[in-house]
Design an enzyme around this catalytic site. Structure first.
Site, mmCIF file in Angstrom:
data_model
loop_
_atom_site.group_PDB
_atom_site.id
_atom_site.type_symbol
_atom_site.label_atom_id
_atom_site.label_comp_id
_atom_site.label_asym_id
_atom_site.label_seq_id
_atom_site.Cartn_x
_atom_site.Cartn_y
_atom_site.Cartn_z
ATOM 1 C CG HIS A 96 44.458 34.486 32.771
ATOM 2 N ND1 HIS A 96 45.310 35.271 33.274
ATOM 3 C CD2 HIS A 96 43.273 34.583 32.882
ATOM 4 C CE1 HIS A 96 44.072 36.421 34.054
ATOM 5 N NE2 HIS A 96 43.047 35.532 33.747
ATOM 6 C CD GLU A 168 39.938 36.675 31.228
ATOM 7 O OE1 GLU A 168 38.988 36.614 31.924
ATOM 8 O OE2 GLU A 168 41.237 36.510 31.466
ATOM 9 N N GLY A 174 40.741 42.543 37.145
ATOM 10 C CA GLY A 174 41.016 43.087 38.713
ATOM 11 C C GLY A 174 41.006 44.256 39.019
ATOM 12 C CB SER A 212 36.283 44.463 36.016
ATOM 13 O OG SER A 212 37.256 44.690 36.617
ATOM 14 N N GLY A 233 36.750 36.326 37.348
ATOM 15 C CA GLY A 233 37.633 36.298 38.628
ATOM 16 C C GLY A 233 37.193 36.562 39.813
#
Ligand code: 13P
Length: 253
Positions: A96, A168, A174, A212, A233
């Site tokens: 990640h 990602e 975020g 998002s 997330g």
């Protein structure tokens, strides 16, 4: 046929009792779901055991957010793949961007994790993605390719479809700034060309988008031909919004 997946990454959120309450509510909401997506949650390590009990007999997948590649040893504070396998974990998120950029993990270390997760019969969910400055400098494809080659270094072409990939883009995590479906699709299609060059059956590889993802944007993202689901997330922390996302994911899989 490749798998379609909607996975929640809870990051460092929720105590055990909070995790149990959320999952109980999520299971209630999902009990009649018959759609084409498999779905699951990666809670913090501390809640895995409790959620294992709750999800028994349900279709919920259980994940972990990280692992150490060695089965045991003097690695203070780490959790091994053997321990995760023992807890009945189905998938393990590796590489990640928060692990890469906050904790300094590199592709060589991530590659060992991918190998270890496969060797223990679980599914690695390998995250890749460029930072904002890399995108602005036109380096997105080079960065993603470099991460893929490095992180898949110990996986044979035949085994690559056992790895789930998650694209990602770091600038979308975020931030509320989702990649447009077209931007994400472009990178997903590029990822398949890299996998093909590696000798893998790229059409069999599941590639998720993360960054998002919300109930309002998941349909258009998963409508894209190379986007096979989402790694979520913030919007997975509430059962209502996560159930909404699973139900809103493009149905014609
Ligand atoms: P957000 O959905 O909160 O942007 O997080 C994405 C993510 O990092 C999932 O792994």
């Amino acid at each position: 046929m490749r798998r379609r997946l909607i996975l929640g990454n809870w990051k460092m959120h929720k105590t055990v009792s909070e995790a149990e309450a959320t999952v109980q509510d999520l299971l209630d909401r999902m009990k009649d779901y018959r759609g084409p997506y498999e779905w699951g949650i990666a809670p913090p390590f501390t809640a895995i055991s409790a959620l294992r009990t709750l999800r028994e007999g349900t279709s919920m997948l259980l994940g972990a957010q990280n692992c150490h590649p060695e089965p045991q040893g003097a690695f203070t504070g780490e959790i091994s793949v053997t321990m995760l396998q023992d807890l009945g974990v189905d998938f393990v998120i590796v590489g990640h961007s928060e692990r890469r950029h906050i904790f300094g993990e590199d592709d060589a270390f991530i590659a060992r994790k991918v190998r270890a997760v496969l060797d223990h019969g679980m599914t690695p969910v390998l995250c890749i993605g460029e930072r904002l400055e890399e995108r602005e400098q036109g380096h997105t494809e080079a960065v993603v390719k470099h991460q893929l080659l490095g992180s898949l270094a110990h996986v044979s072409p035949e085994e690559i479809p056992r790895v789930v990939l998650a694209y990602e883009p770091v600038w979308a995590i975020g931030t509320g700034k989702t990649a447009t479906p077209e931007t994400a699709q472009e990178v997903h299609a590029f990822i398949r060309t890299v996998l093909r060059d590696l000798g893998a059956d790229a059409e069999e590889v599941t590639i998720l988008y993360g960054g998002s993802v919300k109930p309002e944007n998941v349909t258009n993202l998963t409508r894209m031909p190379d986007i096979d689901g989402a790694l979520v997330g913030g919007a997975s922390l509430q059962s209502q919004s996560f159930a909404h996302i699973i139900n809103a994911a493009f149905p014609n899989a």
